[in-house]
Motif scaffolding. Structure first.
Motif, PDB file in Angstrom:
ATOM      1  N   LEU A 234       0.840  -1.191   0.000  1.00  0.00           N
ATOM      2  CA  LEU A 234       0.000   0.000   0.000  1.00  0.00           C
ATOM      3  C   LEU A 234       0.876   1.242   0.000  1.00  0.00           C
ATOM      4  O   LEU A 234       2.014   1.219   0.472  1.00  0.00           O
ATOM      5  CB  LEU A 234      -0.918   0.014   1.221  1.00  0.00           C
TER       6      LEU A 234
ATOM      7  N   CYS B 147      -6.039   3.882   4.011  1.00  0.00           N
ATOM      8  CA  CYS B 147      -5.319   2.647   4.350  1.00  0.00           C
ATOM      9  C   CYS B 147      -6.076   1.880   5.430  1.00  0.00           C
ATOM     10  O   CYS B 147      -6.213   0.655   5.364  1.00  0.00           O
ATOM     11  CB  CYS B 147      -3.907   2.985   4.824  1.00  0.00           C
TER      12      CYS B 147
ATOM     13  N   TYR C 271      -8.950   0.147   3.842  1.00  0.00           N
ATOM     14  CA  TYR C 271      -8.506  -1.019   3.074  1.00  0.00           C
ATOM     15  C   TYR C 271      -8.308  -2.202   4.016  1.00  0.00           C
ATOM     16  O   TYR C 271      -8.756  -3.325   3.736  1.00  0.00           O
ATOM     17  CB  TYR C 271      -7.193  -0.712   2.348  1.00  0.00           C
TER      18      TYR C 271
ATOM     19  N   TYR D  39     -10.400  -5.334   3.237  1.00  0.00           N
ATOM     20  CA  TYR D  39      -9.617  -6.192   2.355  1.00  0.00           C
ATOM     21  C   TYR D  39      -8.361  -6.777   3.000  1.00  0.00           C
ATOM     22  O   TYR D  39      -7.664  -7.576   2.386  1.00  0.00           O
ATOM     23  CB  TYR D  39      -9.179  -5.408   1.106  1.00  0.00           C
TER      24      TYR D  39
ATOM     25  N   CYS E 190      -3.477   4.270  -1.608  1.00  0.00           N
ATOM     26  CA  CYS E 190      -4.558   4.555  -0.655  1.00  0.00           C
ATOM     27  C   CYS E 190      -4.465   6.021  -0.247  1.00  0.00           C
ATOM     28  O   CYS E 190      -4.187   6.358   0.920  1.00  0.00           O
ATOM     29  CB  CYS E 190      -4.449   3.639   0.565  1.00  0.00           C
TER      30      CYS E 190
ATOM     31  N   PHE F 278      -7.049   2.628  -5.012  1.00  0.00           N
ATOM     32  CA  PHE F 278      -8.075   2.155  -4.086  1.00  0.00           C
ATOM     33  C   PHE F 278      -8.944   3.345  -3.672  1.00  0.00           C
ATOM     34  O   PHE F 278      -8.449   4.449  -3.437  1.00  0.00           O
ATOM     35  CB  PHE F 278      -7.447   1.524  -2.841  1.00  0.00           C
TER      36      PHE F 278
ATOM     37  N   ASP G 203     -12.392   4.331  -1.070  1.00  0.00           N
ATOM     38  CA  ASP G 203     -13.259   3.824   0.003  1.00  0.00           C
ATOM     39  C   ASP G 203     -14.645   4.473  -0.035  1.00  0.00           C
ATOM     40  O   ASP G 203     -15.339   4.533   0.965  1.00  0.00           O
ATOM     41  CB  ASP G 203     -12.613   4.054   1.365  1.00  0.00           C
TER      42      ASP G 203
END
Length: 406
Positions: free
Chosen positions: A311, A318, A321, A325, A369, A392, A394
């Protein structure tokens, strides 16, 4: 993911070349042919005798223009009756129009033809039997043209109010598609999910999508206020800052089934509401929205493509994530440009300097992120790294991702 731009209100009979140029300039590579734009519901009774040959000639000419420009035509939709139609007993006409749409789709290279169910003049108890015979009679032509017939969820009008119609219930839609495929002995039928209809019918799109699963081949992305059957650009129908369409529910459903089909951007009413002078700008926004939806829907598919990942960023993104994930796609570490965070731990990950990225194997993905995607991408490329880069976001995390990160 294949992103299609509607032809409705963009490619006109009077000047089709201009519409094609606008679509190409915006970056689209594929067109959704909505034939109802050229054969509206109020014209259906006279279309065969008056101008079907004219429509056919116009479409053939446009296909030549597309070939020259490199555009594709993946999905076509046959003309259809409005939900509040007073038309009766024109099923034979609709059958001929369906055959025309399939034949045109074959010439255009379409993989799918949206053919809405028959309802006008059909008794409630005969809906399935009438449509079963209708769709099966079209299956051989679809096979010849190497096309899939796509059913679609419908509204019906009761005293002017739009409510759930044919295939608006997931159980019925699944039953119809599966029964038709079983009868023809192959997967000749699929489903087009109309987001606008789901919104009008007040449905949970996550549940609807998950119930249909692999049967969904195409999704028609259009916004509306939940009452009027309009085709607006996604995210443009908001009230007091609140979206009128549950895009989060849709995106998570499509992620869940690992959707890899086509997204149709149907925004004919948005286009019609502006001066033609704004058409190029609106199309550019539409293309950006299509790419955005493709990114959001395929995010998990991007992540699972790589055996290893790290990342970039040690902040809230972060954290999110790792909440959702972290176990499924565990990163080796994270890094950050803030030197004060180096050699510390964040959500169970060691925080390193970006310099550590230089020691990664080439097939290890770098997952950014941080909202400064472009700047960090440039930073990584300036480091002469050739690792795959994944963005990524969110914005559409599920409810369970709201828990605290240890």
């Amino acid at each position: 993911m294949n992103i299609l731009c509607t032809s409705h209100k963009i490619i006109s009979k009077q000047n089709p070349q201009q519409g094609i140029r606008h679509i190409q300039s915006a970056g689209f590579e594929d067109i959704f042919w909505d034939l109802s734009a050229y054969v509206p519901s109020w014209k259906l009774e006279s279309v065969l005798s008056e101008n079907m040959e004219d429509i056919s000639g116009f479409l053939e000419d446009v296909l030549i223009q597309e070939d020259k420009g490199g555009l594709k035509s993946s999905i076509v939709q046959m003309p259809y009756l409005a939900a509040d139609t007073k038309q009766k007993n024109i099923q034979e006409l609709l059958f001929k129009l369906a055959l025309f749409a399939i034949e045109f789709g074959g010439r255009a290279g379409c993989v799918g033809v949206i053919i809405k169910p028959l309802f006008a003049g059909v008794l409630k108890e005969m809906i399935w039997e009438v449509n079963r015979a209708y769709y099966l009679s079209l299956a051989e032509m679809a096979k010849k043209q190497e096309s899939i017939i796509l059913l679609e969820n419908q509204c019906k009008s009761i005293h002017g109010h739009l409510v759930r119609g044919i295939c608006a219930e997931a159980e019925e839609a699944v039953k119809w598609v599966d029964a038709l495929n079983e009868e023809v002995g192959e997967e000749r039928f699929g489903f087009c999910l109309d987001v606008g209809v789901c919104n009008i019918c007040g449905q949970n799109m996550y549940d609807f999508v998950c119930s249909l699963g692999h049967r969904i081949k195409t999704v028609k992305m259009r916004d509306c206020d939940g009452m009027q059957d309009s085709s607006l650009l996604p995210f443009t129908c908001a009230n007091k800052g609140l979206q009128q369409t549950d895009w989060r529910s849709l995106i998570w459903g499509l992620r869940e089934i690992e959707f890899k089909g086509s997204l149709i951007l149907d925004f004919a009413d948005t286009i019609a509401g502006f001066s033609p002078l704004f058409r190029p700008q609106i199309l550019q926004i539409a293309k950006s929205l299509g790419d955005y939806f493709g990114w959001q829907i395929e995010m998990e598919q991007f992540l699972q493509k790589y055996d290893q990942r790290v990342l970039f960023g040690a902040g809230n993104m972060c954290r999110n994530y790792m909440k959702y994930y972290g176990e499924k796609f565990p990163p080796l570490f994270t890094c950050d440009n803030n030197s004060k965070l180096w050699e510390t731990s964040f959500c169970g990950l060691k925080v390193n300097s970006p310099e550590y990225l230089k020691g990664l194997p080439e097939n290890c993905a770098i997952v950014i992120c941080n909202i400064y995607y472009k700047e960090i991408t440039c930073q990584i490329k300036n480091m002469k790294l050739t690792n795959p880069i994944v963005y990524f976001s969110d914005e559409y995390l599920p409810v369970q991702a709201d828990m605290e990160c240890d």
